[in-house]
Design a protein around this motif. Structure first.
Motif, PDB file in Angstrom:
ATOM      1  N   PRO A 215       0.741  -1.178   0.021  1.00 24.05           N
ATOM      2  CA  PRO A 215      -0.035   0.051   0.115  1.00 24.05           C
ATOM      3  C   PRO A 215       0.907   1.016   0.045  1.00 24.05           C
ATOM      4  O   PRO A 215       1.722   1.429   0.895  1.00 24.05           O
ATOM      5  CB  PRO A 215      -0.690  -0.173   1.301  1.00 24.05           C
ATOM      6  N   ASN A 220      -3.025   2.932  -3.439  1.00 24.39           N
ATOM      7  CA  ASN A 220      -4.356   2.800  -2.574  1.00 24.39           C
ATOM      8  C   ASN A 220      -5.448   2.824  -3.134  1.00 24.39           C
ATOM      9  O   ASN A 220      -6.654   1.922  -3.063  1.00 24.39           O
ATOM     10  CB  ASN A 220      -4.234   3.795  -1.529  1.00 24.39           C
ATOM     11  N   LEU A 223      -5.982  -0.617  -5.053  1.00 26.71           N
ATOM     12  CA  LEU A 223      -6.345  -1.457  -3.906  1.00 26.71           C
ATOM     13  C   LEU A 223      -7.674  -1.447  -3.246  1.00 26.71           C
ATOM     14  O   LEU A 223      -8.409  -2.644  -3.312  1.00 26.71           O
ATOM     15  CB  LEU A 223      -5.512  -1.308  -2.533  1.00 26.71           C
ATOM     16  N   GLU A 224      -8.269  -0.381  -3.355  1.00 25.69           N
ATOM     17  CA  GLU A 224      -9.799   0.046  -2.910  1.00 25.69           C
ATOM     18  C   GLU A 224     -10.779  -0.478  -3.872  1.00 25.69           C
ATOM     19  O   GLU A 224     -11.746  -1.013  -3.836  1.00 25.69           O
ATOM     20  CB  GLU A 224      -9.951   1.338  -2.520  1.00 25.69           C
ATOM     21  N   ILE A 229      -7.994  -2.722   1.223  1.00 21.31           N
ATOM     22  CA  ILE A 229      -6.802  -3.144   1.870  1.00 21.31           C
ATOM     23  C   ILE A 229      -7.053  -4.412   2.692  1.00 21.31           C
ATOM     24  O   ILE A 229      -6.391  -5.365   2.734  1.00 21.31           O
ATOM     25  CB  ILE A 229      -6.185  -2.046   2.496  1.00 21.31           C
ATOM     26  N   HIS A 232      -7.344  -7.577   0.745  1.00 16.28           N
ATOM     27  CA  HIS A 232      -5.977  -8.124   0.206  1.00 16.28           C
ATOM     28  C   HIS A 232      -5.065  -8.693   1.339  1.00 16.28           C
ATOM     29  O   HIS A 232      -4.499  -9.622   1.208  1.00 16.28           O
ATOM     30  CB  HIS A 232      -5.362  -7.107  -0.460  1.00 16.28           C
ATOM     31  N   ALA A 233      -5.175  -8.076   2.583  1.00 17.49           N
ATOM     32  CA  ALA A 233      -4.384  -8.362   3.661  1.00 17.49           C
ATOM     33  C   ALA A 233      -4.750  -9.796   4.250  1.00 17.49           C
ATOM     34  O   ALA A 233      -4.036 -10.559   4.494  1.00 17.49           O
ATOM     35  CB  ALA A 233      -4.393  -7.303   4.719  1.00 17.49           C
ATOM     36  N   ARG A 240      -1.308  -9.701   6.191  1.00 14.91           N
ATOM     37  CA  ARG A 240      -1.023  -8.197   5.923  1.00 14.91           C
ATOM     38  C   ARG A 240      -0.255  -7.989   4.745  1.00 14.91           C
ATOM     39  O   ARG A 240       0.088  -9.050   3.955  1.00 14.91           O
ATOM     40  CB  ARG A 240      -0.189  -7.679   7.085  1.00 14.91           C
ATOM     41  N   LEU A 241      -0.284  -6.973   4.278  1.00 13.43           N
ATOM     42  CA  LEU A 241       0.435  -6.354   2.876  1.00 13.43           C
ATOM     43  C   LEU A 241       1.696  -6.005   3.379  1.00 13.43           C
ATOM     44  O   LEU A 241       2.365  -6.027   4.522  1.00 13.43           O
ATOM     45  CB  LEU A 241      -0.302  -5.223   2.399  1.00 13.43           C
ATOM     46  N   PRO A 285      -0.946  -3.536  -7.577  1.00  6.15           N
ATOM     47  CA  PRO A 285      -1.041  -2.039  -7.058  1.00  6.15           C
ATOM     48  C   PRO A 285       0.100  -1.059  -7.675  1.00  6.15           C
ATOM     49  O   PRO A 285       0.729  -0.484  -7.087  1.00  6.15           O
ATOM     50  CB  PRO A 285      -0.801  -2.310  -5.654  1.00  6.15           C
TER      51      PRO A 285
END
Length: 289
Positions: A215, A220, A223-224, A229, A232-233, A240-241, A285
């Motif tokens: 991120p 971002n 990702l949205e 987030i 994906h995490a 986590r990313l 991303p």
């Protein structure tokens, strides 16, 4: 019999004290993370380049305000367009006005383009391949004399190429397919392996890093668009990313004495997400540059 517990100067194993680095695409994102790591690990000079001078200047101001740098260490703004041969030659010329050699080239500048198969434009595919592959080769070629100037068998200089897990598996498909990006990152990894063998006799090591999702301000939005987030995490084996320190640790390792026998490698930095999904990646991303 040799003492197998004895290590030569272990406290300096990950130190970059006195080294000189050039970071392409270094004004933001992963490039800026790496530049910060280089400076904080002891580099005396880190050259920051990207197309926009204002972005380079902002990045340099941030870097030079870091509290724990070596005395006299500084980041230097050298704006240039790494997508063209003229831009790369300008970059080498600017750097050469300050120093007579470099120790680290972080070839990080890159671009992507997302569009469906039937409408994927020729110009976009060409732009991505040119910046992500050809400009990497030209950057290494033109900086090779500076990289080899003070390199030795015991203290080789380093090239690090920013590739991607998209170059190791299947990238984004569908409406936002990244055909050029995935193909270019696979090509960048293989280019790195070829350069590693070609340049090792000149005491230049070449390796690639393959980030997954990180991120950043640039990432971002995408990702949205692809679930957020948190989604994906949760889908990552680590839960986590990526974080800036994840990039920092790998680039310092590859650039320091700790990585002095690593050559031609492609290191994944994605928490194992590529293999959890069987080699299939969700949209990357990245943003258009």
């Amino acid at each position: 019999m040799a003492d197998e517990t004895a290590l030569t100067d272990f406290p300096s194993l990950f130190s970059l004290k006195g080294k000189i680095a050039v970071v392409t695409g270094g004004s933001r994102g992963l490039g800026l993370n790496a530049a910060s790591a280089f400076l904080q690990a002891g580099c005396s000079k880190v050259f920051i380049t990207s197309r926009k001078a204002a972005g380079c200047d902002r990045a340099v101001a941030q870097l030079n305000a870091l509290p724990n740098l070596q005395p006299g260490a500084r980041a230097i703004s050298v704006p240039a367009d790494s997508s063209t041969l003229a831009g790369i030659e300008s970059l080498v010329s600017q750097v050469s006005k300050h120093v007579d050699h470099i120790d680290i080239l972080f070839a990080n500048a890159g671009a992507t383009w997302g569009e469906a198969f039937d409408t994927h434009p020729d110009a976009a595919f060409q732009k991505v391949m040119d910046l992500n592959v050809k400009s990497v080769f030209l950057s290494v070629q033109k900086f090779a004399p500076l990289l080899s100037k003070k390199a030795t068998i015991d203290d080789p200089s380093r090239v690090i190429i920013t590739a991607s897990t998209a170059g190791l598996g299947v990238g984004s498909l569908g409406p936002q397919a990244t055909y050029g990006y995935s193909a270019s990152k696979a090509a960048a990894i293989h280019l790195g392996r070829n350069l590693a063998i070609e340049l090792a006799p000149r005491h230049i090591l070449v390796n690639s890093i393959c980030p997954g999702f990180f991120p950043t301000k640039m990432a971002n939005g995408l990702l949205e668009m692809t679930g957020g987030i948190a989604k994906h995490a949760a889908g990552n084996p680590m839960g986590r990313l990526g974080k800036p320190e994840d990039i920092a640790g790998v680039v310092v390792y590859l650039s320091s004495r700790a990585g002095s026998h690593v050559n031609g490698a492609a290191i994944e930095i994605d928490g194992g997400a590529l293999w959890k999904r069987g080699g299939f990646l969700e949209p990357e991303p990245e943003s258009k540059l």
